[in-house]
Design an enzyme around this catalytic site. Sequence first.
Site, PDB file in Angstrom:
ATOM      1  CB  THR A 185      -0.870   0.063   1.531  1.00  0.00           C
ATOM      2  OG1 THR A 185      -0.279   0.297   2.522  1.00  0.00           O
ATOM      3  CG2 THR A 185      -2.068  -0.894   1.522  1.00  0.00           C
ATOM      4  CD  GLU A 330      -5.371  -2.806   2.349  1.00  0.00           C
ATOM      5  OE1 GLU A 330      -5.611  -1.846   1.618  1.00  0.00           O
ATOM      6  OE2 GLU A 330      -3.862  -1.498   3.659  1.00  0.00           O
ATOM      7  CE  LYS A 438     -13.417  10.805  14.926  1.00  0.00           C
ATOM      8  NZ  LYS A 438     -13.231   9.845  15.463  1.00  0.00           N
ATOM      9  CD1 TRP A 443     -17.243  12.323  13.983  1.00  0.00           C
ATOM     10  CD2 TRP A 443     -17.408  10.061  12.104  1.00  0.00           C
ATOM     11  NE1 TRP A 443     -16.450  10.600  14.540  1.00  0.00           N
ATOM     12  CE2 TRP A 443     -16.938  10.095  13.623  1.00  0.00           C
ATOM     13  CE3 TRP A 443     -17.571   9.109  10.972  1.00  0.00           C
ATOM     14  CZ2 TRP A 443     -16.049   8.413  14.137  1.00  0.00           C
ATOM     15  CZ3 TRP A 443     -17.133   7.866  11.139  1.00  0.00           C
ATOM     16  CH2 TRP A 443     -16.812   7.526  12.683  1.00  0.00           C
TER      17      TRP A 443
END
Length: 545
Positions: A185, A330, A438, A443
């Site tokens: 990654t 992944e 936040k 959020w």
Amino acid sequence: MLGLMQDWPLLSYKIIDHAAIHHGTRKVISRSVEGPIHTTTYADIRARSLKVAKRLDQEGIRLGDRVATLAWNTWRHLEAWYGILGIGAVYHTVNPRLFPDQIAWIVNHAEDRIMITDLTFVPILEKIASKLATIERYVILTDGAHMPQTSLKNAIAYEDWIGSVDGDFEWRFFDENTAAGMCYTSGTTGNPKGVLYSHRSNVLHSLVASAPDMLGISSRDVVLPVVPMFHANGWSLALTTPMMGATMVMPGAKLDGASIYELLNDFKVTVTAAVPTVWLMLLQFLESSGSKLPYLKKVVIGGSACPRAMTQKFQDNYGVEVMHAWGMTEMSPLGTVCTLKPDYADLSGEARLDIQQKQGHAPFGVEMKITDDHGREVPWDGKTFGRLKVRGPSVARAYFKEAESAIDKDGFFDTGDVATMDPHGYMQITDRSKDVIKSGGEWISSIDLENLAVGHPKVAEAAVIGVPHPKWDERPLLVVVLKKEQTATKDEILAFMQGKIAKWWMPDDVVFVDEIPHTATGKIQKMTLRDQFKGYILPTAEAAE
Ligand code: ADP
């Protein structure tokens, strides 16, 4: 009681066997790195990958050994993949867009023994070769006539390398859970992490990826994977396309609009796939040249969010269906594709585009859930967002050489994405969990704000980061790059956003910069940006104190 069916291990090299036997004359057409177009068939690809396997075996490459490829999409790269797979070694695709030091780190971490590379990357490798302690030999994907003078250890032209053996070789036989491929990654946070695919995960993933509601590839298709084989398992197209027996067109090193258009048109490509930046270049080329896309039926767009205007242009101006897709290294990498279920199939115009903005629904073999910070599932109402977690046979459970498991006690992998799920199972990414802002316990999606800001006609690019705030914990700061020769004020940008989002989502400040930092795969580097604005005092923070 066990079933009485055959134990036929899911070995990835069986894909090229199938392609060679049942679709043997189907073409694989590549733009070679040397320049000319090259044409071969699946039967020939298999015959030459057997030579790769035999040669690797002679070099002492054994089960589980890593063989690196630092290469563009071409027929030779494909042969190398299958040759590596055929002896149970591991293809390790390295991303040449990484910084040379990162390439060295990854190759050392993987302990690659052989490096198979294109002419393009010889100079980069020469610079870092002294650091690549485990590489015993460099194979340059070219013929003797094009072989450069190089200081690389035991360097040999690929054609000479495989030319020295006959293809009389039998694929090795081993467990389907044997490692097959490896891809790191990009490591926007900390060091890159190695994802290790198995033969089984590759085969299952390819079967799933080709299903009609996913990429829907058939033997009648002509597939152009613009997405490089080194990006997230090449979106599995080097496996899925031969598995389905479709014609394959490989773009080599040229990914600009004109070059891609030429391949789409000359070889009557029906399905293609890449990240939005590639399609931006193609659309610009089409607009400036007045060209059309008479053969192309479907374009898969993923890697980062597909802008609404892009979907609209492909569909309305060129009659090409956009398939927005989401995945990650992944996940082998496909997670969702936005094809339309019956619930949405009749929608048209803006309502259809609204759905196509979502990243789509999961195939069989990808289980999903969204949770709050405490791991509690949140509803699939299309509004509530939570951490997106996934489970399935083609999802990583750990990283290479990392002792710690990458999954929770229920077997779910936290994608690091924040998303909503709607009642029909359509997922929409709202942010990365580390980028979400936040504010007062709620959020705010940085991506939503960015998408809105880039809608302003003077804005070229926008990034939103959370900046500490004494009262709200964090508040959004909007960082803007203006289009060339444009000027704008903070109020002008904010006025444009006003009324289009909840009031408390409005950025507290706007700063104009010349450039926003990007990762090797073209994503905004929020971490660098956060560093850049460390200690930034928002005007609202001063007022609150
Ligand atoms: P790299 O950073 O090397 O490109 P990945 O391809 O594994 O690595 O990146 C996966 C991440 O890319 C996902 O977790 C998600 O954040 C983002 N991503 C992929 N596809 C989309 C999409 N269609 N929309 C928004 N984000 C996406």
